[in-house]
Design an enzyme around this catalytic site. Structure first.
Site, PDB file in Angstrom:
ATOM      1  N   ARG A  49      -2.595-122.905 -15.261  1.00  0.00           N
ATOM      2  CA  ARG A  49      -3.405-122.116 -14.334  1.00  0.00           C
ATOM      3  C   ARG A  49      -3.065-120.625 -14.484  1.00  0.00           C
ATOM      4  O   ARG A  49      -3.936-119.767 -14.525  1.00  0.00           O
ATOM      5  CB  ARG A  49      -3.152-122.580 -12.892  1.00  0.00           C
ATOM      6  CG  ARG A  49      -3.960-121.825 -11.859  1.00  0.00           C
ATOM      7  CD  ARG A  49      -3.543-122.148 -10.437  1.00  0.00           C
ATOM      8  NE  ARG A  49      -2.161-121.733 -10.154  1.00  0.00           N
ATOM      9  CZ  ARG A  49      -1.582-121.838  -8.959  1.00  0.00           C
ATOM     10  NH1 ARG A  49      -2.245-122.373  -7.955  1.00  0.00           N
ATOM     11  NH2 ARG A  49      -0.347-121.433  -8.779  1.00  0.00           N
ATOM     12  N   VAL A 132       2.545-108.212   6.712  1.00  0.00           N
ATOM     13  CA  VAL A 132       1.981-108.090   8.065  1.00  0.00           C
ATOM     14  C   VAL A 132       0.530-107.615   7.978  1.00  0.00           C
ATOM     15  O   VAL A 132       0.250-106.546   7.433  1.00  0.00           O
ATOM     16  CB  VAL A 132       2.808-107.100   8.929  1.00  0.00           C
ATOM     17  CG1 VAL A 132       2.207-107.002  10.320  1.00  0.00           C
ATOM     18  CG2 VAL A 132       4.260-107.518   8.990  1.00  0.00           C
ATOM     19  N   GLU A 190      -5.578-124.184   7.227  1.00  0.00           N
ATOM     20  CA  GLU A 190      -4.846-125.005   6.260  1.00  0.00           C
ATOM     21  C   GLU A 190      -4.880-126.473   6.699  1.00  0.00           C
ATOM     22  O   GLU A 190      -5.082-126.766   7.881  1.00  0.00           O
ATOM     23  CB  GLU A 190      -3.372-124.568   6.244  1.00  0.00           C
ATOM     24  CG  GLU A 190      -3.177-123.078   6.118  1.00  0.00           C
ATOM     25  CD  GLU A 190      -2.756-122.679   4.730  1.00  0.00           C
ATOM     26  OE1 GLU A 190      -2.537-123.574   3.900  1.00  0.00           O
ATOM     27  OE2 GLU A 190      -2.677-121.465   4.481  1.00  0.00           O
ATOM     28  N   LYS A 205       5.201-111.917  12.068  1.00  0.00           N
ATOM     29  CA  LYS A 205       4.678-110.565  11.845  1.00  0.00           C
ATOM     30  C   LYS A 205       5.065-109.630  12.998  1.00  0.00           C
ATOM     31  O   LYS A 205       5.435-108.471  12.779  1.00  0.00           O
ATOM     32  CB  LYS A 205       3.155-110.627  11.683  1.00  0.00           C
ATOM     33  CG  LYS A 205       2.730-111.409  10.438  1.00  0.00           C
ATOM     34  CD  LYS A 205       1.249-111.778  10.488  1.00  0.00           C
ATOM     35  CE  LYS A 205       0.833-112.622   9.289  1.00  0.00           C
ATOM     36  NZ  LYS A 205      -0.502-113.227   9.444  1.00  0.00           N
TER      37      LYS A 205
HETATM   38  N1  HSE Z   1      -2.369-117.679   7.718  1.00  0.00           N
HETATM   39  C1  HSE Z   1      -2.468-116.283   8.035  1.00  0.00           C
HETATM   40  C2  HSE Z   1      -3.674-116.044   8.915  1.00  0.00           C
HETATM   41  C3  HSE Z   1      -2.572-115.390   6.855  1.00  0.00           C
HETATM   42  O1  HSE Z   1      -4.415-116.966   9.246  1.00  0.00           O
HETATM   43  O2  HSE Z   1      -3.879-114.898   9.283  1.00  0.00           O
HETATM   44  C4  HSE Z   1      -1.274-115.178   6.178  1.00  0.00           C
HETATM   45  O3  HSE Z   1      -0.307-114.704   7.055  1.00  0.00           O
END
Ligand code: HSE
Length: 444
Positions: A49, A132, A190, A205
């Protein structure tokens, strides 16, 4: 001059974006950096990949340590994620004298103190703009653009997945579980969305921003973290009727006794700009004593938005790597030797000490005296009421219903005081279900 040589660990969505944007904009980036920036080596477990993304001109290996061991590499980009192997590789890259660029918020929020100390001892930079709010240059803004200010607070929508879910819940009047399923089907959430929906990603963050804003070490373990899984479409609707939207906010604030550091759903007045940030977008409001409020808005994730932040760090390092380490911008904005002192002066406060206002929803029996009992408990606790809304019983429980919803907005009170009052109200026989409590932030 020979281009600065970069080794990339992990070439998934963000890594591909970095490679493509560097290629596409190489001439302008070279003119800005004063020197070319070249990805010379890529490590990825999926070599095939990786080869497809970078073509033939770049060395591709499966062993990340081969990149770190290569004396030609000046900067290592870590895009593996997580605290495990990524931590070991970052520390090894630092020990090998490489500068590091990372998008790994979890790693820095939990192990940042150790990583920054190792980098300072070795005289290398660890840059993390992409950690962040993705493509929004919020680290740069906090660390450099706002450096004149005594920062008072900041509040951000810093997780796109949850903001997308909340926007859909509001738009379509659907409950959390339904929208989450749909978001997963569409690829917005996810397969394992735990870190996003439980507020952990946002807390990582917020922890990093808190350290930079106030000159304290990163202290993820002290953050209060509450996600959106318990939110109902009913509360989103009632909030709207009262002139508020519900957002998952990461908040950090300087108060007399210390620092507040918290992530939880919050009612925000609909008229605030940040309340109108919808879908997967991110935004952060920073309140400084000199500048007042500033707002940063943009894409918090995605291939090229995140690559934009990673490459900004590559340019910074290219410009600064020959500068005496003591004259570079400190990792966490404040000179490291002042951090210990700041930490002892400014503890991160437990949630029970946080002062904020509240939205309460009580499912109650529609009988005489119920409202008086509830407001009596609040008055006894010294909690001042800002507004009360009572729904018609028929509207809540159908025709002939003997139950209704009582919605109360309070003025500022200490969380510990509110916990006690909620426990007392919950004991009333006329309170028929678990009381809903959502914090409210005026952000003014
Ligand atoms: N999973 C995060 C979001 C992005 O939904 O903002 C990466 O930090």
């Amino acid at each position: 001059m020979k281009p600065i040589q970069v080794g990339l660990l992990g070439i998934g969505t963000v890594g591909s974006g970095v490679f493509n944007v560097l290629q596409r904009n190489q001439e302008e980036i070279r003119r800005r950096a004063g020197r070319g920036i070249e990805i010379a080596m890529v490590a990825d477990l999926d070599v095939e990949r990786a080869r497809k993304v970078v073509g033939e001109g770049v060395q591709v290996v499966s062993d990340a340590r081969a990149v770190i061991a290569n004396p030609e590499i000046d900067i290592v980009i870590e895009l593996i994620g997580g605290y495990g192997i990524a931590k070991a590789l970052v520390l090894e890259a630092i020990a090998a004298g490489k500068h590091v660029v990372t998008a790994n918020k979890a790693l820095l929020a939990v192990h940042g103190t150790e990583i920054f100390a190792a980098a300072s001892a070795k005289g290398v930079m660890v840059a993390f703009e992409a950690a962040v709010a993705g493509g929004i240059p919020i680290i740069k803004a906090l660390r450099e653009g706002l450096t004149a200010n005594r920062i008072q607070w900041l509040a951000g929508i810093i997780n796109g997945t949850t903001n997308f879910i909340l926007s859909e819940m509001r738009d379509k009047g659907l409950d959390f579980a339904v929208v989450l399923k749909e978001a997963q089907r569409l690829g917005y959430a996810e397969t394992d969305p735990t870190f996003d929906i439980e507020g952990v990603d946002a807390a990582h963050k917020a922890t990093i921003m808190s350290a930079i804003a106030f000159g304290i070490p990163v202290q993820f373990d002290k953050a209060y973290v509450e996600g959106i899984t318990q939110l109902s479409a009913t509360d989103i609707k009632y909030a709207e009727q009262l002139g508020y939207r519900i957002k998952l906010l990461g908040i950090t604030k300087r108060v007399d006794k210390g620092i507040e550091l918290r992530v939880h759903p919050s009612l925000v007045p609909s008229k605030r700009l940040i309340a109108n940030v919808e879908g997967a977008m991110n935004a952060v409001v920073v309140q400084g004593d000199a500048v007042g409020a500033t707002l940063y808005y943009g894409k918090g994730a995605g291939s090229e938005p995140t690559a934009s932040a990673v490459i900004a760090d590559l340019v910074d390092i290219t410009r600064l790597h020959t500068v005496d380490p003591l004259n570079r911008v400190p990792h966490l904005a404040f000179q490291p030797h002042t951090l210990d002192q700041a930490m002892s002066e400014l503890p991160v406060l437990p949630m029970s000490e946080v002062v904020t206002s509240y939205y309460l929803r009580l499912r109650v029996a529609d009988q005489a005296g119920v409202l008086a009992k509830v407001t009596g408990i609040l008055a006894g606790a010294g909690i001042s009421i800002d507004a009360v809304l009572q729904r018609e019983a028929d509207e809540v429980g159908g025709e002939g219903s003997t139950q209704t919803d009582l919605i109360i907005l309070t003025h500022d009170t200490r969380e510990g005081t509110m916990n006690d009052a909620i426990a007392q109200m919950q004991q009333l026989p006329t309170v028929l279900a678990s009381i809903t409590r959502i914090r409210k932030e005026e952000l003014n």
